[in-house]
Motif scaffolding. Sequence first.
Motif, PDB file in Angstrom:
ATOM      1  N   PRO A  47       0.825  -1.215   0.000  1.00  0.00           N
ATOM      2  CA  PRO A  47       0.000   0.000   0.000  1.00  0.00           C
ATOM      3  C   PRO A  47       0.853   1.256   0.000  1.00  0.00           C
ATOM      4  O   PRO A  47       1.762   1.408   0.815  1.00  0.00           O
ATOM      5  CB  PRO A  47      -0.804  -0.129   1.293  1.00  0.00           C
ATOM      6  CG  PRO A  47      -0.858  -1.586   1.551  1.00  0.00           C
ATOM      7  CD  PRO A  47       0.444  -2.141   1.080  1.00  0.00           C
ATOM      8  N   GLY A  48       0.581   2.152  -0.932  1.00  0.00           N
ATOM      9  CA  GLY A  48       1.277   3.413  -0.992  1.00  0.00           C
ATOM     10  C   GLY A  48       2.694   3.347  -1.529  1.00  0.00           C
ATOM     11  O   GLY A  48       3.412   4.346  -1.490  1.00  0.00           O
ATOM     12  N   LYS A  49       3.091   2.176  -2.037  1.00  0.00           N
ATOM     13  CA  LYS A  49       4.461   2.033  -2.525  1.00  0.00           C
ATOM     14  C   LYS A  49       4.466   1.603  -3.985  1.00  0.00           C
ATOM     15  O   LYS A  49       3.445   1.173  -4.530  1.00  0.00           O
ATOM     16  CB  LYS A  49       5.223   1.020  -1.673  1.00  0.00           C
ATOM     17  CG  LYS A  49       5.416   1.459  -0.232  1.00  0.00           C
ATOM     18  CD  LYS A  49       6.311   0.498   0.507  1.00  0.00           C
ATOM     19  CE  LYS A  49       6.560   0.970   1.932  1.00  0.00           C
ATOM     20  NZ  LYS A  49       7.468   0.047   2.677  1.00  0.00           N
ATOM     21  N   ALA A  50       5.627   1.726  -4.599  1.00  0.00           N
ATOM     22  CA  ALA A  50       5.776   1.309  -5.982  1.00  0.00           C
ATOM     23  C   ALA A  50       5.808  -0.219  -6.068  1.00  0.00           C
ATOM     24  O   ALA A  50       6.058  -0.910  -5.083  1.00  0.00           O
ATOM     25  CB  ALA A  50       7.054   1.894  -6.570  1.00  0.00           C
ATOM     26  N   ARG A  51       5.551  -0.709  -7.255  1.00  0.00           N
ATOM     27  CA  ARG A  51       5.623  -2.144  -7.475  1.00  0.00           C
ATOM     28  C   ARG A  51       7.076  -2.583  -7.514  1.00  0.00           C
ATOM     29  O   ARG A  51       7.903  -1.970  -8.186  1.00  0.00           O
ATOM     30  CB  ARG A  51       4.924  -2.495  -8.788  1.00  0.00           C
ATOM     31  CG  ARG A  51       4.799  -3.968  -9.059  1.00  0.00           C
ATOM     32  CD  ARG A  51       3.904  -4.191 -10.264  1.00  0.00           C
ATOM     33  NE  ARG A  51       4.436  -3.562 -11.459  1.00  0.00           N
ATOM     34  CZ  ARG A  51       3.706  -3.333 -12.548  1.00  0.00           C
ATOM     35  NH1 ARG A  51       2.429  -3.675 -12.580  1.00  0.00           N
ATOM     36  NH2 ARG A  51       4.260  -2.760 -13.594  1.00  0.00           N
ATOM     37  N   ASP A  52       7.381  -3.666  -6.822  1.00  0.00           N
ATOM     38  CA  ASP A  52       8.749  -4.157  -6.714  1.00  0.00           C
ATOM     39  C   ASP A  52       8.880  -5.561  -7.279  1.00  0.00           C
ATOM     40  O   ASP A  52       7.974  -6.385  -7.136  1.00  0.00           O
ATOM     41  CB  ASP A  52       9.205  -4.185  -5.242  1.00  0.00           C
ATOM     42  CG  ASP A  52       9.425  -2.816  -4.667  1.00  0.00           C
ATOM     43  OD1 ASP A  52       9.226  -2.666  -3.439  1.00  0.00           O
ATOM     44  OD2 ASP A  52       9.793  -1.895  -5.418  1.00  0.00           O
ATOM     45  N   PHE A  53      10.040  -5.822  -7.837  1.00  0.00           N
ATOM     46  CA  PHE A  53      10.379  -7.164  -8.301  1.00  0.00           C
ATOM     47  C   PHE A  53      10.579  -8.083  -7.107  1.00  0.00           C
ATOM     48  O   PHE A  53      11.180  -7.696  -6.100  1.00  0.00           O
ATOM     49  CB  PHE A  53      11.650  -7.086  -9.134  1.00  0.00           C
ATOM     50  CG  PHE A  53      12.237  -8.420  -9.498  1.00  0.00           C
ATOM     51  CD1 PHE A  53      13.307  -8.943  -8.786  1.00  0.00           C
ATOM     52  CD2 PHE A  53      11.725  -9.160 -10.563  1.00  0.00           C
ATOM     53  CE1 PHE A  53      13.861 -10.165  -9.129  1.00  0.00           C
ATOM     54  CE2 PHE A  53      12.264 -10.383 -10.911  1.00  0.00           C
ATOM     55  CZ  PHE A  53      13.341 -10.889 -10.192  1.00  0.00           C
ATOM     56  N   VAL A  54      10.090  -9.322  -7.230  1.00  0.00           N
ATOM     57  CA  VAL A  54      10.274 -10.310  -6.173  1.00  0.00           C
ATOM     58  C   VAL A  54      11.152 -11.459  -6.658  1.00  0.00           C
ATOM     59  O   VAL A  54      12.161 -11.783  -6.039  1.00  0.00           O
ATOM     60  CB  VAL A  54       8.919 -10.858  -5.689  1.00  0.00           C
ATOM     61  CG1 VAL A  54       9.126 -11.975  -4.669  1.00  0.00           C
ATOM     62  CG2 VAL A  54       8.055  -9.748  -5.115  1.00  0.00           C
ATOM     63  N   SER A  55      10.763 -12.056  -7.773  1.00  0.00           N
ATOM     64  CA  SER A  55      11.486 -13.231  -8.248  1.00  0.00           C
ATOM     65  C   SER A  55      11.112 -13.504  -9.695  1.00  0.00           C
ATOM     66  O   SER A  55      10.068 -13.070 -10.168  1.00  0.00           O
ATOM     67  CB  SER A  55      11.145 -14.445  -7.378  1.00  0.00           C
ATOM     68  OG  SER A  55      11.862 -15.591  -7.792  1.00  0.00           O
ATOM     69  N   ALA A  56      11.991 -14.230 -10.398  1.00  0.00           N
ATOM     70  CA  ALA A  56      11.706 -14.610 -11.771  1.00  0.00           C
ATOM     71  C   ALA A  56      12.351 -15.951 -12.078  1.00  0.00           C
ATOM     72  O   ALA A  56      13.310 -16.356 -11.421  1.00  0.00           O
ATOM     73  CB  ALA A  56      12.209 -13.546 -12.744  1.00  0.00           C
ATOM     74  N   GLU A  95       6.479  -7.027   6.588  1.00  0.00           N
ATOM     75  CA  GLU A  95       6.862  -6.215   5.438  1.00  0.00           C
ATOM     76  C   GLU A  95       6.665  -6.929   4.103  1.00  0.00           C
ATOM     77  O   GLU A  95       6.845  -6.319   3.047  1.00  0.00           O
ATOM     78  CB  GLU A  95       8.316  -5.729   5.564  1.00  0.00           C
ATOM     79  CG  GLU A  95       9.320  -6.826   5.846  1.00  0.00           C
ATOM     80  CD  GLU A  95       9.635  -6.945   7.335  1.00  0.00           C
ATOM     81  OE1 GLU A  95       8.694  -6.888   8.168  1.00  0.00           O
ATOM     82  OE2 GLU A  95      10.830  -7.140   7.662  1.00  0.00           O
ATOM     83  N   ASP A  96       6.301  -8.195   4.137  1.00  0.00           N
ATOM     84  CA  ASP A  96       5.955  -8.910   2.909  1.00  0.00           C
ATOM     85  C   ASP A  96       4.501  -8.654   2.502  1.00  0.00           C
ATOM     86  O   ASP A  96       4.068  -9.103   1.436  1.00  0.00           O
ATOM     87  CB  ASP A  96       6.156 -10.421   3.087  1.00  0.00           C
ATOM     88  CG  ASP A  96       7.610 -10.803   3.277  1.00  0.00           C
ATOM     89  OD1 ASP A  96       7.879 -11.670   4.133  1.00  0.00           O
ATOM     90  OD2 ASP A  96       8.477 -10.239   2.577  1.00  0.00           O
ATOM     91  N   THR A  97       3.755  -7.979   3.346  1.00  0.00           N
ATOM     92  CA  THR A  97       2.363  -7.669   3.032  1.00  0.00           C
ATOM     93  C   THR A  97       2.279  -6.835   1.761  1.00  0.00           C
ATOM     94  O   THR A  97       2.913  -5.780   1.661  1.00  0.00           O
ATOM     95  CB  THR A  97       1.703  -6.921   4.198  1.00  0.00           C
ATOM     96  OG1 THR A  97       1.631  -7.798   5.328  1.00  0.00           O
ATOM     97  CG2 THR A  97       0.302  -6.463   3.833  1.00  0.00           C
ATOM     98  N   ALA A  98       1.520  -7.322   0.800  1.00  0.00           N
ATOM     99  CA  ALA A  98       1.418  -6.644  -0.493  1.00  0.00           C
ATOM    100  C   ALA A  98       0.452  -7.412  -1.375  1.00  0.00           C
ATOM    101  O   ALA A  98       0.061  -8.540  -1.063  1.00  0.00           O
ATOM    102  CB  ALA A  98       2.779  -6.571  -1.179  1.00  0.00           C
ATOM    103  N   VAL A  99       0.107  -6.780  -2.478  1.00  0.00           N
ATOM    104  CA  VAL A  99      -0.571  -7.497  -3.556  1.00  0.00           C
ATOM    105  C   VAL A  99       0.516  -8.063  -4.458  1.00  0.00           C
ATOM    106  O   VAL A  99       1.405  -7.330  -4.898  1.00  0.00           O
ATOM    107  CB  VAL A  99      -1.498  -6.570  -4.354  1.00  0.00           C
ATOM    108  CG1 VAL A  99      -2.129  -7.333  -5.521  1.00  0.00           C
ATOM    109  CG2 VAL A  99      -2.589  -5.992  -3.449  1.00  0.00           C
TER     110      VAL A  99
END
Length: 123
Positions: free
Chosen positions: A40-49, A88-92
């Motif tokens: 929430p309120g943050k930019a989209r971040d890379f997690v894994s590929a 801090e892993d909470t996100a969509v």
Amino acid sequence: VQLQASGGGLVQAGGSLRLSCAASGRTFTGYTVAWFRQAPGKARDFVSAISWNGRDTDYADSVKGRFTISRDNAKSAVYLRMNNLKPEDTAVYYCASTDTSGIPGPSTWYKYWGQGTLVTVSS
């Protein structure tokens, strides 16, 4: 390619979840697939590929050692196993796919995106 992410939910800190990304309409068997997340309120971040054949993977530093990406091309699915979850892993969480067999990583251009699945980690 239509992507469908699932597996999100509410979990306590230290718990685990497994996210799934399924492709429909057209398989993503030959494509690089990634997971991104947006808090929430943050930019989209890379997690894994993960590369098309599963041999090459990449992880954000924040999830290394806790998350594992894998794929089952026979099922046209990609998974993200998340262990030792933190608030801090909470996100969509979103899955995304290229339309090439490119190098898996945050700088790769991902053409197809699925809707997100919400992961909430309580402290």
